[in-house]
Motif scaffolding. Structure first.
Motif, PDB file in Angstrom:
ATOM      1  N   MET A  41       0.803  -1.223   0.000  1.00 51.11           N
ATOM      2  CA  MET A  41       0.000   0.000   0.000  1.00 51.11           C
ATOM      3  C   MET A  41       0.836   1.273   0.000  1.00 51.11           C
ATOM      4  N   PHE A  42       1.935   1.276   0.787  1.00 46.08           N
ATOM      5  CA  PHE A  42       2.637   2.528   1.043  1.00 46.08           C
ATOM      6  C   PHE A  42       4.061   2.589   0.487  1.00 46.08           C
ATOM      7  N   LEU A  43       4.497   1.540  -0.185  1.00 42.74           N
ATOM      8  CA  LEU A  43       5.808   1.593  -0.829  1.00 42.74           C
ATOM      9  C   LEU A  43       5.704   1.183  -2.301  1.00 42.74           C
ATOM     10  N   ALA A  44       5.210  -0.015  -2.552  1.00 39.95           N
ATOM     11  CA  ALA A  44       5.083  -0.470  -3.941  1.00 39.95           C
ATOM     12  C   ALA A  44       4.121   0.408  -4.729  1.00 39.95           C
ATOM     13  N   ALA A  45       2.940   0.685  -4.160  1.00 38.92           N
ATOM     14  CA  ALA A  45       1.913   1.445  -4.883  1.00 38.92           C
ATOM     15  C   ALA A  45       2.365   2.858  -5.262  1.00 38.92           C
ATOM     16  N   PRO A  46       2.920   3.667  -4.335  1.00 40.07           N
ATOM     17  CA  PRO A  46       3.364   5.004  -4.751  1.00 40.07           C
ATOM     18  C   PRO A  46       4.506   4.975  -5.757  1.00 40.07           C
ATOM     19  N   LEU A  47       5.372   3.967  -5.673  1.00 35.66           N
ATOM     20  CA  LEU A  47       6.456   3.857  -6.649  1.00 35.66           C
ATOM     21  C   LEU A  47       5.895   3.532  -8.039  1.00 35.66           C
ATOM     22  N   ILE A  48       4.936   2.626  -8.089  1.00 30.78           N
ATOM     23  CA  ILE A  48       4.313   2.278  -9.369  1.00 30.78           C
ATOM     24  C   ILE A  48       3.580   3.492  -9.932  1.00 30.78           C
ATOM     25  N   ALA A  49       2.872   4.214  -9.063  1.00 31.70           N
ATOM     26  CA  ALA A  49       2.151   5.411  -9.513  1.00 31.70           C
ATOM     27  C   ALA A  49       3.119   6.487  -9.996  1.00 31.70           C
ATOM     28  N   ALA A  50       4.261   6.633  -9.302  1.00 26.27           N
ATOM     29  CA  ALA A  50       5.248   7.639  -9.694  1.00 26.27           C
ATOM     30  C   ALA A  50       5.889   7.280 -11.029  1.00 26.27           C
TER      31      ALA A  50
END
Length: 223
Positions: A41-50
């Motif tokens: 939720m808070f590491l993989a997801a923001p990296l993928i979104a970025a």
């Protein structure tokens, strides 16, 4: 290439979270399971979104790129990427995925277990896209983005406090101590929202300060 590297890093973190190593840690304790979810939720997801889907689409065949571009301009796609839908889906997923009956069912059904992880990652990427995406969704006013992030914090925090305050185990085979540690992990994950909100606000203030300096220099030249 930088965005593609960020995207690949996010995918790698997600793969690590659901790898045999991650699954083993999740099976041993509830707080290990919660670490797995926080990574998604808070590491993989923001990296993928970025990194953004555009980083991958760039290497796709021309016909596929055009199809994806048209889909992105679809009315339903715009609705799905709206702040309201992304926020609501993120909030709902956190509670639904961590409800005791859902966790119990997932422990006995591998397909449901994998599906819940996919939903959690997908909804989280949807949540982070308006903040991290290099495209138009991330160009919303900083005040809106900060509010979007900060109002999402109490949702996860309420769940964490519930896990920490209930005096009896809510999940089969879990001790009260392990349950409280899981709540602590969830609170720590929520800090990512606060940090991102603070960075967003700081960048907005710094940008406005630079604009003000440019205006003052321009006025000084005219004088």
């Amino acid at each position: 290439m930088i965005r593609l590297a960020i995207l690949m890093l996010g995918v790698a973190v997600a793969a690590l979270a659901v790898s045999p190593l991650g699954e083993t840690a999740a099976e041993r304790s509830l707080h290990g399971h919660m670490v797995q979810h926080m990574l998604l939720m808070f590491l993989a997801a923001p990296l993928i979104a970025a990194g953004g889907p555009r980083a991958l689409i760039r290497f796709a065949p021309t016909r596929l790129r055009r199809s994806v571009t048209r889909a992105g301009h679809n009315r339903w796609a715009r609705v799905a990427l709206s702040l309201t839908v992304a926020w609501a889906a993120f909030a709902a997923a956190q509670w639904i995925v961590h409800l005791p009956p859902v966790i119990a069912a997932a422990e006995h059904t591998a397909l449901l277990h994998a599906g819940l992880h996919a939903v959690l990652l997908g909804v989280s990427v949807l949540f982070w896209l308006p903040i991290m995406s290099p495209g138009p969704p991330a160009r919303r006013r900083p005040a809106i983005r900060v509010a979007y992030l900060l109002t999402a914090m109490p949702v996860g925090d309420a769940l964490a406090i519930w896990l920490m305050s209930v005096p009896r185990p809510l999940y089969e085979g879990v001790t009260v101590h392990d349950q409280r540690e899981a709540g602590t992990v969830m609170l720590a994950g929520s800090l990512m929202l606060a940090v991102t909100a603070a960075v967003t606000a700081w960048r907005a203030v710094a940008q406005e300060h630079r604009r003000q300096l440019r205006r003052e220099r321009l006025e000084a030249r005219r004088a």
